[in-house]
Design a protein around this motif. Structure first.
Motif, PDB file in Angstrom:
ATOM      1  N   ARG A 272       0.823  -1.213   0.000  1.00  0.00           N
ATOM      2  CA  ARG A 272       0.000   0.000   0.000  1.00  0.00           C
ATOM      3  C   ARG A 272       0.860   1.267   0.000  1.00  0.00           C
ATOM      4  O   ARG A 272       0.554   2.237  -0.705  1.00  0.00           O
ATOM      5  CB  ARG A 272      -0.921  -0.011   1.219  1.00  0.00           C
ATOM      6  N   GLN A 273       1.940   1.248   0.782  1.00  0.00           N
ATOM      7  CA  GLN A 273       2.784   2.445   0.875  1.00  0.00           C
ATOM      8  C   GLN A 273       3.521   2.699  -0.427  1.00  0.00           C
ATOM      9  O   GLN A 273       3.631   3.850  -0.870  1.00  0.00           O
ATOM     10  CB  GLN A 273       3.781   2.314   2.027  1.00  0.00           C
ATOM     11  N   LEU A 274       4.024   1.637  -1.055  1.00  0.00           N
ATOM     12  CA  LEU A 274       4.722   1.805  -2.332  1.00  0.00           C
ATOM     13  C   LEU A 274       3.787   2.376  -3.393  1.00  0.00           C
ATOM     14  O   LEU A 274       4.159   3.282  -4.150  1.00  0.00           O
ATOM     15  CB  LEU A 274       5.297   0.464  -2.807  1.00  0.00           C
ATOM     16  N   ARG A 275       2.570   1.869  -3.427  1.00  0.00           N
ATOM     17  CA  ARG A 275       1.610   2.379  -4.414  1.00  0.00           C
ATOM     18  C   ARG A 275       1.195   3.816  -4.096  1.00  0.00           C
ATOM     19  O   ARG A 275       0.998   4.632  -5.012  1.00  0.00           O
ATOM     20  CB  ARG A 275       0.378   1.471  -4.477  1.00  0.00           C
ATOM     21  N   ALA A 276       1.097   4.134  -2.811  1.00  0.00           N
ATOM     22  CA  ALA A 276       0.760   5.507  -2.408  1.00  0.00           C
ATOM     23  C   ALA A 276       1.856   6.481  -2.841  1.00  0.00           C
ATOM     24  O   ALA A 276       1.578   7.656  -3.122  1.00  0.00           O
ATOM     25  CB  ALA A 276       0.556   5.575  -0.905  1.00  0.00           C
ATOM     26  N   GLU A 277       3.090   5.986  -2.923  1.00  0.00           N
ATOM     27  CA  GLU A 277       4.216   6.805  -3.360  1.00  0.00           C
ATOM     28  C   GLU A 277       4.402   6.742  -4.876  1.00  0.00           C
ATOM     29  O   GLU A 277       5.397   7.226  -5.415  1.00  0.00           O
ATOM     30  CB  GLU A 277       5.492   6.341  -2.660  1.00  0.00           C
ATOM     31  N   ASN A 278       3.417   6.120  -5.547  1.00  0.00           N
ATOM     32  CA  ASN A 278       3.412   6.002  -7.015  1.00  0.00           C
ATOM     33  C   ASN A 278       4.596   5.189  -7.542  1.00  0.00           C
ATOM     34  O   ASN A 278       5.100   5.438  -8.641  1.00  0.00           O
ATOM     35  CB  ASN A 278       3.390   7.381  -7.678  1.00  0.00           C
ATOM     36  N   ILE A 279       5.041   4.225  -6.746  1.00  0.00           N
ATOM     37  CA  ILE A 279       6.067   3.279  -7.188  1.00  0.00           C
ATOM     38  C   ILE A 279       5.344   2.101  -7.829  1.00  0.00           C
ATOM     39  O   ILE A 279       4.588   1.385  -7.171  1.00  0.00           O
ATOM     40  CB  ILE A 279       6.948   2.814  -6.014  1.00  0.00           C
TER      41      ILE A 279
END
Length: 225
Positions: free
Chosen positions: A69-76
């Motif tokens: 979730r955090q990686l996707r929130a950072e647009n990774i």
């Protein structure tokens, strides 16, 4: 691109599984890095160029689901494959909704994992999947066939029939399996239709009867050089 161009991050706290994955993927030609907790994944992604992440769900410090979730929130957008013992439908749905590209339950088949890794790398890096037999080249991604650099037009069924045989090159493909896997028909069906399609394929590719694709009487077909 060669497999050595891809760097796979294995996020797994069970040492035996991490070791097995790293050894298997390294033998396949990939570069691999291993981390043992979720927080390390986030830190690693800041400094390393990672092509794909194999992510365990239950890890120390930060769960895999939260990492995703955090990686996707950072647009990774690096491809993420969950590799986890959490095996309910609800878990699978939650994992995919968190932003993962795929979800494989433990225990897993290593060959299946390899195939999924290759598929996600092709999609993410827009790599064309090319099959070759003789002077015939099949670009699966673009749905194109060339023979001696000349473009050949096949129908969708003819294309899929040829791809199936070439993907299983040097193996006899029996008629019933072809009907099931190419035609998606899972009941008794007149497999004589395959001869009609094969004649059309050979004519368009200007192949002699047993050139590159051989008819195995009473069984099916085999693609071989």
């Amino acid at each position: 691109m060669n497999k050595s161009d891809f760097n796979i991050l294995i996020a797994e706290d069970q040492l035996d599984i991490a070791k097995f994955l790293k050894q298997g993927l390294t033998e396949e030609g990939y570069q691999c890095k291993v981390v043992r907790n979720g927080q390390a994944v986030l830190e690693f992604m800041k400094s390393e160029n990672i092509s794909l992440i194999l992510l365990d769900w239950m890890m120390p410090k930060l769960k895999g689901i939260d990492v995703c979730r955090q990686l996707r929130a950072e647009n990774i957008l690096t491809p993420i494959i969950f590799l986890t013992a959490k095996d309910t439908v609800e878990d699978t749905i939650e994992g995919l909704k968190s932003g993962a590209n795929d979800y494989i339950k433990k225990p897993f088949n290593f060959d299946e994992l390899l195939a999924r890794i290759e598929a996600h790398l092709r999609i993410h890096f827009k790599i064309d999947e090319i099959l070759n037999i003789g002077d015939i080249s099949i670009n699966i991604s673009k749905h194109e066939i060339t023979k001696a650099d000349e473009m050949i037009n096949l129908t969708e069924k003819e294309f899929n029939f040829l791809v199936h045989l070439v993907k299983n090159k040097n193996q006899v493909c029996d008629r019933q399996s072809i009907i099931e896997q190419v035609w998606d028909i899972h009941f008794d069906y007149d497999t004589g239709v395959l001869d009609v399609y094969m004649n059309a394929i050979r004519k368009k590719l200007n192949l002699q009867k047993n050139e590159l694709i051989k008819t195995v009487r009473g069984i099916g077909f085999i693609a071989q050089e």
